[in-house]
Motif scaffolding. Structure first.
Motif, short mmCIF file in Angstrom:
data_model
loop_
_atom_site.label_atom_id
_atom_site.label_comp_id
_atom_site.label_asym_id
_atom_site.label_seq_id
_atom_site.Cartn_x
_atom_site.Cartn_y
_atom_site.Cartn_z
N UNK A 150 42.15 16.08 14.30
CA UNK A 150 42.08 14.81 15.32
C UNK A 150 41.93 14.87 16.89
N UNK A 151 42.67 14.77 17.33
CA UNK A 151 42.59 15.12 19.03
C UNK A 151 41.80 16.06 18.89
N UNK A 152 41.74 17.24 19.09
CA UNK A 152 41.27 18.54 19.52
C UNK A 152 40.05 18.12 19.85
N UNK A 153 39.40 17.43 18.77
CA UNK A 153 38.03 16.64 18.38
C UNK A 153 37.48 15.62 18.77
N UNK A 154 38.29 14.72 19.32
CA UNK A 154 38.56 13.19 20.19
C UNK A 154 38.29 13.68 21.45
N UNK A 155 39.51 14.75 21.75
CA UNK A 155 38.86 15.38 23.39
C UNK A 155 37.65 15.62 23.69
N UNK A 156 36.72 16.79 22.67
CA UNK A 156 35.89 17.06 22.94
C UNK A 156 34.31 15.96 22.73
N UNK A 157 34.94 14.79 22.13
CA UNK A 157 34.14 13.90 21.79
C UNK A 157 33.65 13.10 23.00
N UNK A 158 34.87 13.05 23.52
CA UNK A 158 34.93 12.21 24.88
C UNK A 158 34.46 13.06 25.80
N UNK A 159 34.36 14.36 25.88
CA UNK A 159 33.41 15.14 26.67
C UNK A 159 32.48 14.94 26.51
N UNK A 160 31.91 15.88 25.57
CA UNK A 160 30.74 14.73 25.57
C UNK A 160 29.48 13.49 26.00
N UNK A 161 30.34 12.38 24.99
CA UNK A 161 30.03 10.97 24.94
C UNK A 161 29.89 10.74 26.26
N UNK A 162 31.41 11.05 27.23
CA UNK A 162 31.20 10.78 28.95
C UNK A 162 29.60 10.65 29.00
N UNK A 163 29.28 12.55 29.61
CA UNK A 163 28.81 13.10 29.53
C UNK A 163 27.63 12.51 29.22
N UNK A 164 27.03 11.87 28.09
CA UNK A 164 25.93 11.42 27.77
C UNK A 164 25.38 9.93 28.58
N UNK A 165 27.14 9.63 28.94
CA UNK A 165 26.37 7.94 29.53
C UNK A 165 26.35 8.00 30.98
N UNK A 166 27.31 9.69 31.48
CA UNK A 166 26.88 9.03 32.97
C UNK A 166 24.96 10.04 33.25
N UNK A 167 25.18 10.50 32.71
CA UNK A 167 23.48 11.06 32.77
C UNK A 167 22.35 10.81 32.34
N UNK A 168 22.76 9.24 31.32
CA UNK A 168 21.27 7.91 31.54
C UNK A 168 21.85 7.02 32.36
#
Length: 161
Positions: free
Chosen positions: A143-161
Motif C-alpha cells: 500500500x505504501x509503495x502504491x501510494x508513493x507511485x500514485x503521488x508521483x503520477x497524480x502530482x505530475x498530472x496536476x503540474x501539467x494541467x
C-alpha cells in the motif's frame, strides 16, 4: 569486467569505489549527473536515471570499449537533451550496473543486462528492489509503495494541467 564489484555501499554515485579515478564530469547541477571515470583500467560511463534531487535516486554504470572511450575526447553537445540522448544511448542493450542511492549514498546495486533502454531497465530494477525488501507481499508495504507511485503520477498530472 566485473562491474558488480564497482559499487561499494555508502559511496557517492560519481565515485562508487575508492578505485574510481580520473573523474570527468560532463553534466552537473549541484552534483555530477553524468560523466566518466577510470576503474580497473577501463573507462566507465555513469549517469543518474531520473532526478538526483530526490532522496532516492537511481544511477547507471557501463564499461566502455577502448574505441568508445577514445571517441569521447572531442565530443561536444549543444544542448542538455543531446547529451542525455547520447549518454542513455550508450546503455541500451548492454550489461550495466544499476544502483540505488539514498541521499546520494549508494545502498543497493545489481548487474543487469538491459534488453531495451535505460529507463525501462531502471523501472524493472526498482521493482526488483521493492520485491526483495517485501518478499512476502506485506499488504501494508504494498500500500505504501502504491501510494508513493500514485503521488508521483497524480502530482505530475496536476503540474501539467
Amino acid at each position: 569486467m566485473n562491474l558488480d564489484a564497482l559499487v561499494k555501499r555508502g559511496r557517492l554515485p560519481w565515485s562508487p569505489s575508492a578505485q574510481a579515478l580520473d573523474l570527468d564530469v560532463w553534466h552537473q547541477y549541484e552534483v555530477p549527473l553524468a560523466g566518466t571515470f577510470v576503474w580497473d583500467g577501463q573507462t566507465v560511463l555513469f549517469t543518474v536515471v531520473g532526478d538526483a534531487s530526490e532522496p532516492l535516486s537511481i544511477w547507471a554504470y557501463v564499461s566502455l570499449s577502448e574505441n568508445e572511450a577514445e571517441g569521447l575526447q572531442d565530443l561536444e553537445f549543444d544542448t542538455d537533451d543531446e547529451l542525455r540522448d547520447f549518454v542513455t544511448g550508450k546503455f541500451s542493450r548492454r550489461n550495466v550496473v544499476l544502483a540505488l542511492a539514498y541521499d546520494l549514498s549508494l545502498s543497493e546495486w545489481s548487474p543487469v543486462e538491459l534488453e531495451g533502454d535505460l529507463l525501462h531497465g531502471a523501472v524493472k530494477f526498482i521493482q526488483d528492489v521493492v520485491k526483495a525488501h517485501n518478499p512476502n507481499g506485506d499488504p501494508g508495504t504494498e500500500l505504501r509503495a502504491g501510494l508513493a507511485a500514485a503521488d508521483v503520477v497524480v502530482t505530475q498530472d496536476l503540474v501539467q494541467t
